[in-house]
Design a protein around this motif. Structure first.
Motif, short mmCIF file in Angstrom:
data_model
loop_
_atom_site.label_atom_id
_atom_site.label_comp_id
_atom_site.label_asym_id
_atom_site.label_seq_id
_atom_site.Cartn_x
_atom_site.Cartn_y
_atom_site.Cartn_z
N VAL A 1 -5.75 21.83 12.68
CA VAL A 1 -6.70 20.90 12.08
C VAL A 1 -7.03 21.33 10.65
O VAL A 1 -7.15 20.49 9.76
CB VAL A 1 -7.98 20.81 12.94
N SER A 2 -7.15 22.62 10.41
CA SER A 2 -7.37 23.10 9.04
C SER A 2 -6.20 22.72 8.15
O SER A 2 -6.39 22.38 6.97
CB SER A 2 -7.56 24.62 9.05
N ARG B 1 -12.93 12.08 7.29
CA ARG B 1 -12.04 11.78 8.42
C ARG B 1 -10.59 11.90 8.00
O ARG B 1 -10.22 11.55 6.88
CB ARG B 1 -12.32 10.38 8.95
N SER B 2 -9.75 12.36 8.93
CA SER B 2 -8.29 12.31 8.80
C SER B 2 -7.74 11.58 10.01
O SER B 2 -8.23 11.75 11.13
CB SER B 2 -7.68 13.71 8.73
N GLU B 3 -6.70 10.77 9.78
CA GLU B 3 -6.07 10.00 10.86
C GLU B 3 -4.56 10.00 10.69
O GLU B 3 -4.04 10.40 9.64
CB GLU B 3 -6.54 8.55 10.83
N ASP B 4 -3.86 9.50 11.71
CA ASP B 4 -2.43 9.19 11.61
C ASP B 4 -1.63 10.42 11.18
O ASP B 4 -0.96 10.42 10.15
CB ASP B 4 -2.23 8.03 10.62
N PHE B 5 -1.68 11.49 12.01
CA PHE B 5 -1.07 12.74 11.59
C PHE B 5 -0.14 13.38 12.61
O PHE B 5 0.47 14.41 12.33
CB PHE B 5 -2.16 13.76 11.23
N ILE B 6 -0.01 12.83 13.81
CA ILE B 6 0.71 13.57 14.86
C ILE B 6 2.19 13.75 14.55
O ILE B 6 2.80 14.71 15.02
CB ILE B 6 0.54 12.92 16.25
N LEU C 1 -0.42 19.77 17.22
CA LEU C 1 -1.31 18.67 17.56
C LEU C 1 -0.59 17.60 18.36
O LEU C 1 -1.17 17.01 19.28
CB LEU C 1 -1.93 18.09 16.29
N ARG C 2 0.66 17.33 18.03
CA ARG C 2 1.41 16.32 18.79
C ARG C 2 1.54 16.73 20.25
O ARG C 2 1.34 15.90 21.16
CB ARG C 2 2.78 16.09 18.16
N ALA C 3 1.85 17.99 20.50
CA ALA C 3 2.00 18.45 21.89
C ALA C 3 0.67 18.38 22.62
O ALA C 3 0.60 17.94 23.78
CB ALA C 3 2.55 19.87 21.90
N PHE C 4 -0.41 18.82 21.96
CA PHE C 4 -1.72 18.82 22.60
C PHE C 4 -2.19 17.40 22.91
O PHE C 4 -2.73 17.13 23.98
CB PHE C 4 -2.73 19.51 21.67
#
Length: 263
Positions: free
Chosen positions: A32-33, A60-65, A71-74
């Motif tokens: 996330v950092s 806010r941050s969006e659209d990042f996986i 983060l994608r796996a989680f």
């Protein structure tokens, strides 16, 4: 880990304490950092800012996986999707993902339901993943029983409450709801239905209150994530990121209470 599907169906939310192990939580925090750093480095993702007394900060941050494997796996293949499989009664698919940073002085959100802001499908479940302690001082979420709490409602069919022109729950209705704070620690999870009324206050502490909010729909309804973000980017390209300079815009509806960045 026991998943209380009945409690979720009755009240519209479910808290799972200590669900994420410390080592996995540390990896998520580091990822996330990294996402936050993209906002200042012209990196990937969709990022929104707000004004505080200390200056402009990332809201806010969006659209990042697609750009972070941890983060994608989680988000797409872990505990959260297993829990959602129980809550939906079938596999879940990601609809959208975001991180709210809520720096000191960062704005909260007016009472609202998520359903009006989530296009294409009429029912979603979100999972809040706190990365910092969410307390009443730091602006934790407040929830109230959904309008259909205690009633037998087929999955995906909740009641939409009357809203004002900004998409917020009408003030007279919001005042009658039985609000309760949901303090959370890192490692906890909060699942809530898209018809569950909720709001949060300004962060009055001296530390950020970061949290990921991950929204899913039942897989049988289709995969709309790409379409959602294409629509949102197009919408913001036309309408801009504030409301006539009065309020910052980070959502489809006008529920965010933060201030627009001073130009």
């Amino acid at each position: 880990m026991t998943i209380d599907v009945a409690a979720f169906s009755e009240q519209g939310w479910l808290v799972m304490r200590g669900a994420i192990k410390p080592d996995e939580l540390a990896a998520i925090d580091a990822a996330v950092s990294g996402v936050a750093a993209w906002a200042d480095a012209d990196g990937p993702g969709l990022h929104h800012f707000e004004q505080t007394d200390a200056g402009a900060v990332l809201a806010r941050s969006e659209d990042f996986i697609e750009h972070d494997n941890v983060l994608r796996a989680f988000i797409c293949d872990g505990l959260i999707t297993r829990v959602l499989g129980e809550l939906f009664g079938e596999p879940a698919v990601l609809f959208k993902e975001k991180i709210n940073y809520k720096h000191p002085g960062g704005g909260g959100f007016a009472p609202h339901q998520d359903a009006p802001a989530y296009r294409f499908i009429d029912h979603h479940i979100s999972c809040m993943v706190p990365l910092d302690p969410a307390t009443e001082q730091s602006g934790c979420l407040y929830v109230a029983p959904a309008p259909d709490a205690g009633a037998t409602v087929p999955p995906g069919r909740g009641t939409m409450m009357t809203t004002d022109e900004r998409g917020r729950i009408d003030e007279s209705l919001a005042a009658k709801l039985a609000w309760r704070p949901v303090p959370l620690d890192p490692g906890d999870l909060l699942f809530f239905d898209s018809y569950t009324p909720h709001y949060s206050d300004t962060n009055r502490s001296d530390r950020p209150r970061r949290a990921a909010y991950l929204t899913y729909n039942a897989a049988s309804r289709g995969d709309f994530r790409d379409r959602y973000y294409a629509d949102k980017r197009a919408d913001f390209a036309v309408a801009g990121d504030d409301f006539d300079g009065e309020r910052v815009r980070i959502s489809i509806i006008d529920d965010f209470l933060g201030r627009p960045v001073q130009r």
